[in-house]
Design a protein around this motif. Structure first.
Motif, PDB file in Angstrom:
ATOM      1  N   PRO A 176      -1.901   7.933   2.961  1.00  0.00           N
ATOM      2  CA  PRO A 176      -2.448   6.704   2.383  1.00  0.00           C
ATOM      3  C   PRO A 176      -3.895   6.437   2.774  1.00  0.00           C
ATOM      4  O   PRO A 176      -4.627   5.826   2.035  1.00  0.00           O
ATOM      5  N   GLU A 192       2.342   1.689  -3.463  1.00  0.00           N
ATOM      6  CA  GLU A 192       1.319   2.181  -4.381  1.00  0.00           C
ATOM      7  C   GLU A 192       1.072   3.672  -4.163  1.00  0.00           C
ATOM      8  O   GLU A 192       0.940   4.445  -5.105  1.00  0.00           O
ATOM      9  N   TRP A 193       1.025   4.093  -2.903  1.00  0.00           N
ATOM     10  CA  TRP A 193       0.811   5.507  -2.580  1.00  0.00           C
ATOM     11  C   TRP A 193       1.976   6.356  -3.090  1.00  0.00           C
ATOM     12  O   TRP A 193       1.766   7.409  -3.692  1.00  0.00           O
ATOM     13  N   GLY A 198       1.573   6.911  -6.696  1.00  0.00           N
ATOM     14  CA  GLY A 198       0.547   7.920  -6.962  1.00  0.00           C
ATOM     15  C   GLY A 198       1.072   9.329  -6.760  1.00  0.00           C
ATOM     16  O   GLY A 198       0.806  10.231  -7.563  1.00  0.00           O
ATOM     17  N   GLY A 247       0.821  -1.212   0.000  1.00  0.00           N
ATOM     18  CA  GLY A 247       0.000   0.000   0.000  1.00  0.00           C
ATOM     19  C   GLY A 247       0.851   1.257   0.000  1.00  0.00           C
ATOM     20  O   GLY A 247       0.548   2.235  -0.705  1.00  0.00           O
ATOM     21  N   PHE A 248       1.923   1.253   0.797  1.00  0.00           N
ATOM     22  CA  PHE A 248       2.848   2.391   0.836  1.00  0.00           C
ATOM     23  C   PHE A 248       3.479   2.607  -0.535  1.00  0.00           C
ATOM     24  O   PHE A 248       3.531   3.727  -1.040  1.00  0.00           O
ATOM     25  N   ARG A 263      -1.186  14.073  -2.670  1.00  0.00           N
ATOM     26  CA  ARG A 263      -0.155  13.972  -1.646  1.00  0.00           C
ATOM     27  C   ARG A 263      -0.746  13.795  -0.266  1.00  0.00           C
ATOM     28  O   ARG A 263      -0.045  13.913   0.719  1.00  0.00           O
TER      29      ARG A 263
END
Length: 129
Positions: free
Chosen positions: A47, A33-34, A37, A30-31, A44
C-alpha cells in the motif's frame, strides 16, 4: 492517583480512542482500496508503494456461483492457516441479473473477505447496494 487525576486520564483516553478509531477507519479504507487495485490488476506492491511485491493474485472471470466464491474463501483461509501468508482476501463484484442469486435478494455490489488465521475475517461490503 486521585479521583480528579483519574477523571482527567479517562477524558484524554476517550479523545485518543476517537483518534484511534478514525486512524483505523482510514487504514482499513486504504487497505480495501489497495485490495481492489490488486484485484483489478493495477499492481501488487504494498500500500505504501515501492518495488517489493507483497501480493499473489489469482483471477477468475465470468459467472461464479456462490459455491465457487465460498470455495475461493476457503482456499484463502487454508493459505492463512498454513502460515504461508498472514492473510488472504477474496473480492467479488455482483450484478442485478445474476441468475444464481436467491429470489428477492438485495444488493449486487462488491464484497471483500479478508481472512486471517484461525477462521477470523473482515468483511467489506458496498454500502450503495
Amino acid at each position: 492517583m486521585d479521583a480528579e487525576g483519574a477523571e482527567g486520564a479517562e477524558g484524554g483516553a476517550e479523545g485518543a480512542d476517537d483518534d484511534d478509531d478514525a486512524d483505523l477507519a482510514s487504514r482499513l479504507a486504504g487497505f480495501h482500496e489497495w485490495i481492489g487495485g490488486v484485484a483489478a490488476g493495477f499492481g501488487r506492491e504494498g500500500p505504501g508503494g515501492g518495488d517489493r511485491v507483497v501480493a499473489e493474485a489469482h483471477r477468475w472471470e465470468g459467472l461464479l456461483t456462490p459455491r465457487m466464491v465460498r470455495s475461493a474463501a476457503e482456499f484463502c483461509a487454508d493459505l492463512a492457516d498454513s502460515g504461508r501468508y498472514p492473510w488472504a482476501a477474496v473480492t467479488t463484484w455482483g450484478f442485478p441479473e445474476d441468475p444464481t442469486r436467491a429470489p428477492g435478494a438485495s444488493g449486487c455490489g462488491e464484497l471483500t473477505f479478508a481472512v486471517t488465521p484461525g477462521g477470523r475475517y473482515l468483511l467489506f461490503a458496498d454500502s450503495s447496494s
